[in-house]
Design a protein around this motif. Sequence first.
Motif, PDB file in Angstrom:
ATOM      1  N   TYR A   1      16.382 -50.001  36.412  1.00 50.17           N
ATOM      2  CA  TYR A   1      17.674 -49.635  36.996  1.00 50.17           C
ATOM      3  C   TYR A   1      17.721 -48.155  37.388  1.00 50.17           C
ATOM      4  O   TYR A   1      18.383 -47.779  38.357  1.00 50.17           O
ATOM      5  CB  TYR A   1      18.813 -49.986  36.037  1.00 50.17           C
ATOM      6  CG  TYR A   1      19.076 -51.476  35.967  1.00 50.17           C
ATOM      7  CD1 TYR A   1      19.654 -52.146  37.043  1.00 50.17           C
ATOM      8  CD2 TYR A   1      18.731 -52.214  34.838  1.00 50.17           C
ATOM      9  CE1 TYR A   1      19.882 -53.512  36.988  1.00 50.17           C
ATOM     10  CE2 TYR A   1      18.964 -53.582  34.778  1.00 50.17           C
ATOM     11  CZ  TYR A   1      19.525 -54.223  35.858  1.00 50.17           C
ATOM     12  OH  TYR A   1      19.754 -55.578  35.826  1.00 50.17           O
ATOM     13  N   GLU A   2      17.025 -47.320  36.632  1.00 53.92           N
ATOM     14  CA  GLU A   2      16.904 -45.912  37.030  1.00 53.92           C
ATOM     15  C   GLU A   2      16.199 -45.810  38.377  1.00 53.92           C
ATOM     16  O   GLU A   2      16.599 -45.030  39.251  1.00 53.92           O
ATOM     17  CB  GLU A   2      16.138 -45.124  35.963  1.00 53.92           C
ATOM     18  CG  GLU A   2      16.865 -44.933  34.654  1.00 53.92           C
ATOM     19  CD  GLU A   2      17.952 -43.882  34.733  1.00 53.92           C
ATOM     20  OE1 GLU A   2      17.936 -43.083  35.697  1.00 53.92           O
ATOM     21  OE2 GLU A   2      18.813 -43.861  33.838  1.00 53.92           O
ATOM     22  N   ASP A   3      15.137 -46.596  38.545  1.00 56.64           N
ATOM     23  CA  ASP A   3      14.402 -46.590  39.811  1.00 56.64           C
ATOM     24  C   ASP A   3      15.270 -47.125  40.949  1.00 56.64           C
ATOM     25  O   ASP A   3      15.198 -46.631  42.082  1.00 56.64           O
ATOM     26  CB  ASP A   3      13.132 -47.430  39.689  1.00 56.64           C
ATOM     27  CG  ASP A   3      12.087 -46.792  38.784  1.00 56.64           C
ATOM     28  OD1 ASP A   3      12.212 -45.585  38.498  1.00 56.64           O
ATOM     29  OD2 ASP A   3      11.157 -47.499  38.357  1.00 56.64           O
ATOM     30  N   LEU A   4      16.079 -48.148  40.661  1.00 51.66           N
ATOM     31  CA  LEU A   4      16.968 -48.686  41.688  1.00 51.66           C
ATOM     32  C   LEU A   4      18.001 -47.648  42.102  1.00 51.66           C
ATOM     33  O   LEU A   4      18.294 -47.490  43.301  1.00 51.66           O
ATOM     34  CB  LEU A   4      17.668 -49.947  41.169  1.00 51.66           C
ATOM     35  CG  LEU A   4      18.702 -50.571  42.112  1.00 51.66           C
ATOM     36  CD1 LEU A   4      18.073 -50.978  43.442  1.00 51.66           C
ATOM     37  CD2 LEU A   4      19.374 -51.768  41.441  1.00 51.66           C
ATOM     38  N   ALA A   5      18.561 -46.924  41.134  1.00 54.72           N
ATOM     39  CA  ALA A   5      19.514 -45.865  41.461  1.00 54.72           C
ATOM     40  C   ALA A   5      18.864 -44.811  42.342  1.00 54.72           C
ATOM     41  O   ALA A   5      19.468 -44.323  43.310  1.00 54.72           O
ATOM     42  CB  ALA A   5      20.058 -45.234  40.175  1.00 54.72           C
TER      43      ALA A   5
END
Length: 360
Positions: free
Chosen positions: A8-12
């Motif tokens: 999710y960090e990468d998606l953000a």
Amino acid sequence: MQDTDKLYEDLAAHLDRLPAGFPRTATGVEMRILRRLFTPEQAALAMLTTLKPETPEEIAARSGRNPEELAAQLEALSRKGLIFRIRKDGKAFYRASQFVIGIWEFHVNDLDPEFIRDANEYFPHFFREGYQPEIPPLRTIPISRALPSEQAVMPYEKAREIIMEQDKILVAPCICRKEHHITGHGCDKPVESCLVFGLGAEYYEENGLGRQITREEALEILEKAETTGLVLQPSNARTVTNICTCCGCCCQILIHLKSMPNPSECVASNYFAAVDADLCSGCGTCATRCQMDAVSLIEDTAAIDLNRCIGCGLCVPTCPEEAVRLELKSAEVRKVPPPHMMDTYKQIAVSRMRKSRKRR
């Protein structure tokens, strides 16, 4: 950090690399939004897309995935409103969706109080950190009856001409007014009032986000927008993809602009309102109609705060004394919209990059 947390960090980070950005917050509300919208599998899939529309085969070729499986997964992701889909010559193309304008609006049918709460916590930060006033995603055009008859007006400034150019038109609910109604704070202005054209209309129709209407019905919606006092905000390009009809009490963009001391400098508009004090009777109708708190009565005469006026023209046709008019801004400050929205996105990206460098 767990693997899903990093995903999710990468998606953000992926969303933040898109022109409109996805700025991070101290509270982490944006991560709650992503976890609500994306499963871990969908998050990984969304990160394979870019702003360039690509076929499943093209995306598979650079990601090492099975083309047939990927095609079905991308279609499902686009149906959920998490990426954008284009159909051309019998082929499907997929590209990344920005959070605003994009993913948020594509979830107009999936709103609930918790999602709205998180979004409204995030929006002030998003607009403060991500909104680029130099090249906003929407612009303001005058309502038809406010346009000066003695001046030549470009076609992209005329809402009626924009409508008549379209082959496919959908009307969709205004997500801003809808979310305010869900939380008990909505106004009485029309909800089914936002117009979508072309490829966007096809996406909205296939995803059940709106219904197709005729040009005549679209013109009736514009007429109702004028009557009820809604600001016309088309996409900021000469090739228009949508027209939002916005109120100052619900529209997230207008709410953000109203919080600023000088909204007129942060909006793409080529007009401003002026009052003939000799004709004004001080009835206050123009102040009531204004969605930007730009009109006040001083000694029973209407006065326009040019720092707040965005040139929408709502104050013009309802003046009983015909004391209010729209005037064209001087040539040196007029703004010509980019040809297409992809050109707009490129300029937004450049503006963000320039700001980022100044902060270092």
